[in-house]
Design a protein around this motif. Structure first.
Motif, PDB file in Angstrom:
ATOM      1  N   GLY A  71     -44.537  64.921  -3.386  1.00 26.32           N
ATOM      2  CA  GLY A  71     -44.269  65.060  -5.124  1.00 26.32           C
ATOM      3  C   GLY A  71     -44.283  66.598  -5.486  1.00 26.32           C
ATOM      4  N   GLY A  72     -44.931  67.320  -4.481  1.00 26.70           N
ATOM      5  CA  GLY A  72     -44.889  68.936  -5.064  1.00 26.70           C
ATOM      6  C   GLY A  72     -43.700  69.592  -4.626  1.00 26.70           C
ATOM      7  N   LEU A  73     -42.813  69.063  -4.063  1.00 28.08           N
ATOM      8  CA  LEU A  73     -41.466  69.809  -3.727  1.00 28.08           C
ATOM      9  C   LEU A  73     -40.866  70.508  -4.623  1.00 28.08           C
ATOM     10  CD1 LEU A  73     -39.374  70.389  -1.464  1.00 28.08           C
ATOM     11  CD2 LEU A  73     -38.506  68.164  -1.515  1.00 28.08           C
ATOM     12  N   PRO A  74     -40.501  69.940  -5.840  1.00 30.50           N
ATOM     13  CA  PRO A  74     -39.982  70.786  -7.212  1.00 30.50           C
ATOM     14  C   PRO A  74     -40.792  71.840  -7.486  1.00 30.50           C
ATOM     15  CG  PRO A  74     -40.674  68.717  -7.897  1.00 30.50           C
ATOM     16  CD  PRO A  74     -40.742  68.526  -6.403  1.00 30.50           C
ATOM     17  N   TYR A  75     -41.933  71.817  -7.472  1.00 31.79           N
ATOM     18  CA  TYR A  75     -42.888  72.982  -7.699  1.00 31.79           C
ATOM     19  C   TYR A  75     -42.703  74.022  -6.530  1.00 31.79           C
ATOM     20  CZ  TYR A  75     -44.568  69.458 -10.847  1.00 31.79           C
ATOM     21  OH  TYR A  75     -44.666  68.574 -11.699  1.00 31.79           O
ATOM     22  N   PHE A  76     -42.645  73.676  -5.195  1.00 29.26           N
ATOM     23  CA  PHE A  76     -42.563  74.676  -4.097  1.00 29.26           C
ATOM     24  C   PHE A  76     -41.278  75.277  -4.297  1.00 29.26           C
ATOM     25  CE2 PHE A  76     -41.157  75.594   0.018  1.00 29.26           C
ATOM     26  CZ  PHE A  76     -41.888  76.207   0.475  1.00 29.26           C
ATOM     27  N   LEU A  77     -40.144  74.535  -4.490  1.00 29.66           N
ATOM     28  CA  LEU A  77     -39.017  75.163  -4.601  1.00 29.66           C
ATOM     29  C   LEU A  77     -38.667  76.299  -5.500  1.00 29.66           C
ATOM     30  CD1 LEU A  77     -36.765  71.896  -3.940  1.00 29.66           C
ATOM     31  CD2 LEU A  77     -36.873  73.932  -2.551  1.00 29.66           C
ATOM     32  N   GLN A  78     -39.436  76.163  -6.656  1.00 31.78           N
ATOM     33  CA  GLN A  78     -39.483  77.168  -7.909  1.00 31.78           C
ATOM     34  C   GLN A  78     -40.000  78.499  -7.303  1.00 31.78           C
ATOM     35  OE1 GLN A  78     -41.473  75.500 -11.053  1.00 31.78           O
ATOM     36  NE2 GLN A  78     -40.033  73.918 -11.383  1.00 31.78           N
ATOM     37  N   LEU A  79     -41.103  78.291  -6.210  1.00 28.23           N
ATOM     38  CA  LEU A  79     -41.742  79.515  -5.821  1.00 28.23           C
ATOM     39  C   LEU A  79     -41.237  80.167  -4.792  1.00 28.23           C
ATOM     40  CD1 LEU A  79     -45.349  78.504  -6.841  1.00 28.23           C
ATOM     41  CD2 LEU A  79     -43.820  80.041  -8.133  1.00 28.23           C
ATOM     42  N   ASN A  80     -40.624  79.387  -3.736  1.00 27.66           N
ATOM     43  CA  ASN A  80     -40.216  79.880  -2.562  1.00 27.66           C
ATOM     44  C   ASN A  80     -38.767  79.794  -2.390  1.00 27.66           C
ATOM     45  OD1 ASN A  80     -39.615  79.167   0.533  1.00 27.66           O
ATOM     46  ND2 ASN A  80     -41.620  80.168   0.606  1.00 27.66           N
ATOM     47  N   SER A  81     -37.834  80.946  -1.902  1.00 30.83           N
ATOM     48  CA  SER A  81     -36.575  80.753  -1.718  1.00 30.83           C
ATOM     49  C   SER A  81     -36.138  80.815  -0.379  1.00 30.83           C
ATOM     50  CB  SER A  81     -36.124  81.938  -2.483  1.00 30.83           C
ATOM     51  OG  SER A  81     -36.560  83.213  -2.084  1.00 30.83           O
ATOM     52  N   LYS A  82     -37.079  80.941   0.727  1.00 30.50           N
ATOM     53  CA  LYS A  82     -36.658  81.058   1.875  1.00 30.50           C
ATOM     54  C   LYS A  82     -37.042  79.807   3.000  1.00 30.50           C
ATOM     55  CE  LYS A  82     -40.840  83.319   3.837  1.00 30.50           C
ATOM     56  NZ  LYS A  82     -41.152  84.377   4.916  1.00 30.50           N
ATOM     57  N   ALA A  83     -37.916  79.135   2.741  1.00 33.94           N
ATOM     58  CA  ALA A  83     -38.576  78.342   3.555  1.00 33.94           C
ATOM     59  C   ALA A  83     -37.399  77.132   4.218  1.00 33.94           C
ATOM     60  CB  ALA A  83     -39.894  77.610   3.125  1.00 33.94           C
ATOM     61  N   GLN A  84     -37.474  76.889   5.125  1.00 31.28           N
ATOM     62  CA  GLN A  84     -36.731  75.471   5.640  1.00 31.28           C
ATOM     63  C   GLN A  84     -37.740  74.499   5.594  1.00 31.28           C
ATOM     64  OE1 GLN A  84     -35.621  75.147   9.866  1.00 31.28           O
ATOM     65  NE2 GLN A  84     -33.499  75.081   9.359  1.00 31.28           N
ATOM     66  N   ILE A  85     -36.939  73.316   5.080  1.00 31.64           N
ATOM     67  CA  ILE A  85     -37.800  72.090   4.547  1.00 31.64           C
ATOM     68  C   ILE A  85     -37.436  70.969   5.637  1.00 31.64           C
ATOM     69  CG2 ILE A  85     -38.076  70.310   2.778  1.00 31.64           C
ATOM     70  CD1 ILE A  85     -37.593  72.756   0.895  1.00 31.64           C
ATOM     71  N   ILE A  86     -38.247  70.443   6.267  1.00 30.78           N
ATOM     72  CA  ILE A  86     -37.974  69.443   7.566  1.00 30.78           C
ATOM     73  C   ILE A  86     -38.262  68.238   7.216  1.00 30.78           C
ATOM     74  CG2 ILE A  86     -38.209  69.409  10.107  1.00 30.78           C
ATOM     75  CD1 ILE A  86     -38.541  72.555  10.103  1.00 30.78           C
ATOM     76  N   MET A  87     -37.513  67.389   7.528  1.00 30.57           N
ATOM     77  CA  MET A  87     -38.017  65.919   7.374  1.00 30.57           C
ATOM     78  C   MET A  87     -37.190  64.924   7.984  1.00 30.57           C
ATOM     79  SD  MET A  87     -36.710  65.230   3.363  1.00 30.57           S
ATOM     80  CE  MET A  87     -36.814  66.753   2.735  1.00 30.57           C
ATOM     81  N   HIS A  88     -37.503  63.727   8.268  1.00 29.65           N
ATOM     82  CA  HIS A  88     -36.568  62.785   8.496  1.00 29.65           C
ATOM     83  C   HIS A  88     -35.402  62.580   7.754  1.00 29.65           C
ATOM     84  CE1 HIS A  88     -35.188  58.787  10.470  1.00 29.65           C
ATOM     85  NE2 HIS A  88     -36.044  59.085  11.401  1.00 29.65           N
ATOM     86  N   GLU A  89     -34.136  62.266   8.310  1.00 33.75           N
ATOM     87  CA  GLU A  89     -32.898  62.026   7.375  1.00 33.75           C
ATOM     88  C   GLU A  89     -33.165  60.930   6.318  1.00 33.75           C
ATOM     89  OE1 GLU A  89     -29.398  61.049   9.208  1.00 33.75           O
ATOM     90  OE2 GLU A  89     -30.141  59.278   9.798  1.00 33.75           O
ATOM     91  N   LYS A  90     -34.046  60.134   6.512  1.00 30.65           N
ATOM     92  CA  LYS A  90     -34.337  58.748   5.675  1.00 30.65           C
ATOM     93  C   LYS A  90     -35.345  58.931   4.807  1.00 30.65           C
ATOM     94  CE  LYS A  90     -32.975  55.531   9.374  1.00 30.65           C
ATOM     95  NZ  LYS A  90     -31.593  55.166   8.602  1.00 30.65           N
ATOM     96  N   ALA A  91     -36.217  60.053   4.684  1.00 28.39           N
ATOM     97  CA  ALA A  91     -37.225  60.299   4.035  1.00 28.39           C
ATOM     98  C   ALA A  91     -37.132  60.399   2.454  1.00 28.39           C
ATOM     99  CB  ALA A  91     -38.220  61.542   4.352  1.00 28.39           C
ATOM    100  N   LEU A  92     -35.629  60.856   1.969  1.00 28.70           N
ATOM    101  CA  LEU A  92     -35.582  60.907   0.657  1.00 28.70           C
ATOM    102  C   LEU A  92     -34.253  60.279   0.175  1.00 28.70           C
ATOM    103  CD1 LEU A  92     -36.447  64.694  -0.485  1.00 28.70           C
ATOM    104  CD2 LEU A  92     -37.911  62.576  -0.555  1.00 28.70           C
ATOM    105  N   SER A  93     -33.893  59.455   1.204  1.00 28.63           N
ATOM    106  CA  SER A  93     -32.658  58.711   0.983  1.00 28.63           C
ATOM    107  C   SER A  93     -32.792  57.340   0.588  1.00 28.63           C
ATOM    108  CB  SER A  93     -31.629  58.796   2.120  1.00 28.63           C
ATOM    109  OG  SER A  93     -32.230  58.348   3.268  1.00 28.63           O
ATOM    110  N   GLN A  94     -34.130  57.044   0.680  1.00 28.21           N
ATOM    111  CA  GLN A  94     -34.566  55.559   0.335  1.00 28.21           C
ATOM    112  C   GLN A  94     -35.390  55.654  -0.865  1.00 28.21           C
ATOM    113  OE1 GLN A  94     -34.758  53.789   5.028  1.00 28.21           O
ATOM    114  NE2 GLN A  94     -36.565  54.829   4.467  1.00 28.21           N
TER     115      GLN A  94
END
Length: 273
Positions: A71-94
């Motif tokens: 749930g904190g992902l959109p807030y993180f993206l506002q503050l950080n412009s460089k990090a690679q975000i790693i997850m299972h390919e299905k994590a946000l597709s379901q």
């Protein structure tokens, strides 16, 4: 290596925010990582109070697709412009749902198109660098947590029980491991078994939720005997491992495990490092 709990259900200080979410900061060989991002932006204010700069994070690992971890992902993206975000390919597709305490949506609704270049979607065990490995396929010789029975997904074919094919394990270290379980929806013993099989290095520390909930008037989960069997297995096979758990691990469960595993089990909280 540095490990700090940024967000959890519990804290020992009024200084920090708490919520039903999880976020852990790990620094290893100069790489700054976040394990999950909680339910909201609470992890950010806690990090600031701890002197951790979210803009400097190099990697984010999302353990699975439930909103109390992403749930904190959109807030993180506002503050950080460089990090690679790693997850299972299905994590946000379901889509994800829970019927515990009323039926509700527990997925994240977020348009990632603007940031898609920053995401690394995994389907197989992946070496991120010499100190970080991620496992996506979890073996199941042991039972999964009983509380999973209240959780569902929709992968495009309608509502079905969540099989947690979107969960991953993050392992840090070259000679001995720190293992992140996220919520351990696939089961703590299954996660440990899989790490042993895939990597084969001694597990020094395990940090994360175990998804072993306290029973209440309307819900019954693992019995005392079943928790005892889990604890005996930990005591027998992981004699030198220290376990730090919280979030989705109940207080009563921790106390029951400690009766057998004693000083190897610790309950974490916001601000613990």
């Amino acid at each position: 290596m540095k490990v700090t709990v940024l967000l959890d259900n519990r804290t020992k200080s009024d200084t920090f925010s708490v919520e039903h979410g999880l976020s852990v900061y790990v620094e290893v060989n100069g790489k700054k990582c976040l394990l999950d991002l909680g339910l909201s932006d609470a992890f950010i204010s806690n990090a600031q109070k701890m002197g951790i700069d979210i803009a400097e994070i190099d990697y984010v690992f999302l353990s699975h697709g439930h909103v109390d971890h992403v749930g904190g992902l959109p807030y993180f993206l506002q503050l950080n412009s460089k990090a690679q975000i790693i997850m299972h390919e299905k994590a946000l597709s379901q889509k994800y749902f829970s019927k515990r305490n009323g039926f509700k949506d527990i997925g994240l609704k977020l348009d990632l198109s603007e940031h898609i270049h920053r995401f690394k979607l995994l389907t197989a065990t992946t070496i991120i660098d010499e100190n970080i490995r991620v496992i996506t396929q979890i073996a199941h010789p042991y039972a999964s947590p009983k509380a999973n029975a209240t959780l569902y997904k929709d992968a495009g074919n309608g509502l079905e029980p969540d099989d947690f094919n979107h969960e991953l394990i993050v392992c840090f270290g070259k000679e001995e491991l720190i293992v992140s379980t996220g919520c351990a929806h696939n089961g703590l013993l299954n996660i440990l078994h899989t790490v042993d099989k895939e990597i084969g290095l001694p597990i020094k520390i395990v940090v994360g939720g175990f998804h072993l909930l306290d029973a209440d008037e309307t819900h019954q989960y693992e019995s005392y005997q079943e928790l005892e069997q889990i604890a005996l297995k930990l005591k027998q096979d992981y004699t030198t491992t220290t376990f730090y758990t919280g979030h989705c691990t109940g207080d009563l469960v921790v106390n029951q495990l400690k009766k057998i595993v004693t000083n190897q089990i610790n309950q974490f909280y916001v601000g613990m490092d």
